[in-house]
Design a protein around this motif. Structure first.
Motif, PDB file in Angstrom:
ATOM      1  N   CYS A   1     -39.866 -21.062  10.194  1.00 42.86           N
ATOM      2  CA  CYS A   1     -40.987 -21.038   9.242  1.00 42.86           C
ATOM      3  C   CYS A   1     -41.960 -19.906   9.565  1.00 42.86           C
ATOM      4  O   CYS A   1     -42.461 -19.225   8.662  1.00 42.86           O
ATOM      5  CB  CYS A   1     -41.724 -22.371   9.266  1.00 42.86           C
ATOM      6  SG  CYS A   1     -40.769 -23.752   8.615  1.00 42.86           S
ATOM      7  N   ALA A   2     -42.212 -19.698  10.855  1.00 42.25           N
ATOM      8  CA  ALA A   2     -43.134 -18.632  11.260  1.00 42.25           C
ATOM      9  C   ALA A   2     -42.591 -17.264  10.859  1.00 42.25           C
ATOM     10  O   ALA A   2     -43.335 -16.392  10.386  1.00 42.25           O
ATOM     11  CB  ALA A   2     -43.367 -18.690  12.766  1.00 42.25           C
ATOM     12  N   ILE A   3     -41.273 -17.056  11.023  1.00 41.91           N
ATOM     13  CA  ILE A   3     -40.655 -15.785  10.631  1.00 41.91           C
ATOM     14  C   ILE A   3     -40.731 -15.590   9.123  1.00 41.91           C
ATOM     15  O   ILE A   3     -41.042 -14.493   8.628  1.00 41.91           O
ATOM     16  CB  ILE A   3     -39.193 -15.731  11.112  1.00 41.91           C
ATOM     17  CG1 ILE A   3     -39.147 -15.668  12.646  1.00 41.91           C
ATOM     18  CG2 ILE A   3     -38.460 -14.538  10.511  1.00 41.91           C
ATOM     19  CD1 ILE A   3     -37.756 -15.820  13.228  1.00 41.91           C
ATOM     20  N   THR A   4     -40.478 -16.665   8.380  1.00 44.80           N
ATOM     21  CA  THR A   4     -40.556 -16.595   6.919  1.00 44.80           C
ATOM     22  C   THR A   4     -41.961 -16.216   6.469  1.00 44.80           C
ATOM     23  O   THR A   4     -42.143 -15.365   5.584  1.00 44.80           O
ATOM     24  CB  THR A   4     -40.170 -17.954   6.296  1.00 44.80           C
ATOM     25  OG1 THR A   4     -38.833 -18.289   6.684  1.00 44.80           O
ATOM     26  CG2 THR A   4     -40.257 -17.897   4.773  1.00 44.80           C
ATOM     27  N   ILE A   5     -42.961 -16.818   7.081  1.00 42.73           N
ATOM     28  CA  ILE A   5     -44.349 -16.519   6.742  1.00 42.73           C
ATOM     29  C   ILE A   5     -44.681 -15.068   7.055  1.00 42.73           C
ATOM     30  O   ILE A   5     -45.346 -14.373   6.280  1.00 42.73           O
ATOM     31  CB  ILE A   5     -45.300 -17.475   7.484  1.00 42.73           C
ATOM     32  CG1 ILE A   5     -45.169 -18.899   6.920  1.00 42.73           C
ATOM     33  CG2 ILE A   5     -46.749 -17.008   7.385  1.00 42.73           C
ATOM     34  CD1 ILE A   5     -45.920 -19.945   7.709  1.00 42.73           C
ATOM     35  N   GLY A   6     -44.194 -14.574   8.192  1.00 44.16           N
ATOM     36  CA  GLY A   6     -44.471 -13.194   8.572  1.00 44.16           C
ATOM     37  C   GLY A   6     -43.840 -12.186   7.623  1.00 44.16           C
ATOM     38  O   GLY A   6     -44.483 -11.216   7.209  1.00 44.16           O
ATOM     39  N   VAL A   7     -42.582 -12.414   7.236  1.00 44.45           N
ATOM     40  CA  VAL A   7     -41.885 -11.486   6.343  1.00 44.45           C
ATOM     41  C   VAL A   7     -42.506 -11.501   4.945  1.00 44.45           C
ATOM     42  O   VAL A   7     -42.779 -10.451   4.353  1.00 44.45           O
ATOM     43  CB  VAL A   7     -40.383 -11.844   6.274  1.00 44.45           C
ATOM     44  CG1 VAL A   7     -39.679 -11.007   5.205  1.00 44.45           C
ATOM     45  CG2 VAL A   7     -39.727 -11.631   7.632  1.00 44.45           C
ATOM     46  N   ALA A   8     -42.735 -12.695   4.401  1.00 48.38           N
ATOM     47  CA  ALA A   8     -43.320 -12.789   3.063  1.00 48.38           C
ATOM     48  C   ALA A   8     -44.739 -12.233   3.045  1.00 48.38           C
ATOM     49  O   ALA A   8     -45.159 -11.583   2.073  1.00 48.38           O
ATOM     50  CB  ALA A   8     -43.318 -14.253   2.593  1.00 48.38           C
ATOM     51  N   GLY A   9     -45.477 -12.472   4.107  1.00 50.46           N
ATOM     52  CA  GLY A   9     -46.847 -11.971   4.185  1.00 50.46           C
ATOM     53  C   GLY A   9     -46.908 -10.455   4.225  1.00 50.46           C
ATOM     54  O   GLY A   9     -47.824  -9.837   3.668  1.00 50.46           O
ATOM     55  N   THR A  10     -45.915  -9.837   4.873  1.00 53.75           N
ATOM     56  CA  THR A  10     -45.868  -8.375   4.919  1.00 53.75           C
ATOM     57  C   THR A  10     -45.645  -7.790   3.536  1.00 53.75           C
ATOM     58  O   THR A  10     -46.312  -6.831   3.124  1.00 53.75           O
ATOM     59  CB  THR A  10     -44.727  -7.913   5.849  1.00 53.75           C
ATOM     60  OG1 THR A  10     -44.910  -8.488   7.139  1.00 53.75           O
ATOM     61  CG2 THR A  10     -44.702  -6.411   5.961  1.00 53.75           C
ATOM     62  N   ARG A  11     -44.714  -8.357   2.804  1.00 53.35           N
ATOM     63  CA  ARG A  11     -44.369  -7.843   1.483  1.00 53.35           C
ATOM     64  C   ARG A  11     -45.531  -7.974   0.503  1.00 53.35           C
ATOM     65  O   ARG A  11     -45.753  -7.105  -0.344  1.00 53.35           O
ATOM     66  CB  ARG A  11     -43.138  -8.595   0.949  1.00 53.35           C
ATOM     67  CG  ARG A  11     -42.767  -8.273  -0.485  1.00 53.35           C
ATOM     68  CD  ARG A  11     -42.507  -6.801  -0.699  1.00 53.35           C
ATOM     69  NE  ARG A  11     -42.316  -6.476  -2.098  1.00 53.35           N
ATOM     70  CZ  ARG A  11     -42.517  -5.278  -2.620  1.00 53.35           C
ATOM     71  NH1 ARG A  11     -42.923  -4.278  -1.848  1.00 53.35           N
ATOM     72  NH2 ARG A  11     -42.298  -5.065  -3.905  1.00 53.35           N
TER      73      ARG A  11
END
Length: 344
Positions: free
Chosen positions: A19-29
């Motif tokens: 979940c943390a990785i998903t949040i980081g990737v989506a937040g970057t985009r």
């Protein structure tokens, strides 16, 4: 497998990490999308950072807090909501380290950002006041909750008004980076921008919803308190987008957006408490705040006050080419984290 009650500590950690990785990737985009929407709509980087970027990157944390409150985990809901504000302020100091031309508080001078920071201090003061007043609720909702909502809406209107018709403006210097719109003719259509924005918004919310059971499992299986898990794990993980987006915005040259995203996200995060209070069915969630949580709110207020002085002072350079205020923010956050961990 899908029932959190059957998860081991390792299951909880793996789900938490995913979940943390998903949040980081989506937040970057989503940073680039908000930057383009700010220019397309004409609302300005400061307001876009507060409302669109701040609100969207915070959606994972808000879903987590509300879900935790609904499930009766008040300590996790409160610590996640308030812990995120402190760590995001700390992230602003890290973003200052990335921008080497001048201190970020100097280069991103903006009246709307100052208003949003003043709004944050006001809302935090209301949250600290809540446990001191009678534990009275109407339909399980404490009177401070509607005051938080009204105060936030009023503050955002003030910020937008300051962008459209400023009564005073910061002194421009060679290091000041003005909020100038990019060429909108080279941007994707409004429909595409809003569609991608909505998709990422839903993805961040889903990740936040899944974080709650994994965080609860980690707390139960590891023996850590929900306050420690909320402040040191969930608050940091759900705040990853703020770190990623602020650094990405600095590298894009959208300095006002970078600062506005952090400060605006912090002001938005205070609404986690309002939403959690409405979801909590056992009374006022403010009156469940522990001494550790109250300490963290006090620390966050201190950090916000120091940041406000930095935004007004606008020091060009400081130690290590970051502002003195940024250095103090890092020392305060790391010192507070150390004190919290010593209570384990």
């Amino acid at each position: 497998m899908f029932n959190p009650e059957n998860w081991t500590l390792m299951h909880g950690i793996l789900v938490f990490a995913a979940c943390a990785i998903t949040i980081g990737v989506a937040g970057t985009r989503i940073t680039g999308i908000v930057d383009q929407l700010a220019d397309r709509t004409g609302i300005g980087e400061a307001t876009a950072g507060a409302v669109l970027l701040g609100g969207t990157t915070s959606i994972g944390g808000s879903v987590l807090s509300v879900t935790a409150a609904w499930n009766g985990n008040a300590e996790l809901a409160v610590s996640n909501a308030l812990g995120g504000i402190a760590v995001q302020t700390f992230f602003l100091a890290l973003a200052d380290m990335v921008y080497r031309r001048a201190n970020l508080e100097h280069a991103a001078a903006s009246v709307p950002n100052m208003i949003q920071n003043a709004l944050l201090i006001t809302l935090l003061a209301l949250i600290m006041l809540a446990p001191m007043v009678p534990n009275t609720t109407l339909w399980h909702i404490h009177p401070i909750t509607p005051l938080l909502l009204i105060g936030y809406i009023y503050g955002i209107r003030l910020s937008q008004g300051a962008h459209n018709s400023p009564m005073w403006i910061p002194t421009r210097t060679r290091e000041t980076r003005e909020d100038e719109p990019d060429d909108t003719s080279k941007m994707p259509s409004m429909l595409r921008l809003w569609s991608e924005f909505a998709l990422l918004f839903v993805l961040l919310g889903a990740a936040g919803w899944t974080l709650e059971p994994s965080a609860t499992v980690i707390a139960e299986r590891s023996g850590l308190t929900q306050t420690v898990v909320g402040i040191m794990l969930t608050a940091i993980s759900t705040s990853i987008p703020e770190l990623v987006t602020s650094i990405a915005a600095v590298r894009r040259g959208a300095l006002t957006l970078a600062v506005g995203g952090i400060i605006g996200g912090n002001a938005y995060d205070t609404l986690f408490m309002a939403a959690s209070d409405m979801a909590y069915r056992e009374g006022s969630i403010y009156h469940t705040m522990t001494d550790d949580t109250l300490f963290w709110v006090s620390l966050t207020l201190l950090m916000s006050g120091i940041l406000m002085m930095g935004l007004i002072r606008r020091e060009r350079t400081g130690p290590g080419r970051i502002g003195v205020e940024s250095l103090l923010l890092m020392l305060l956050y790391l010192g507070g984290a150390a004190l919290l961990l010593t209570h384990l």
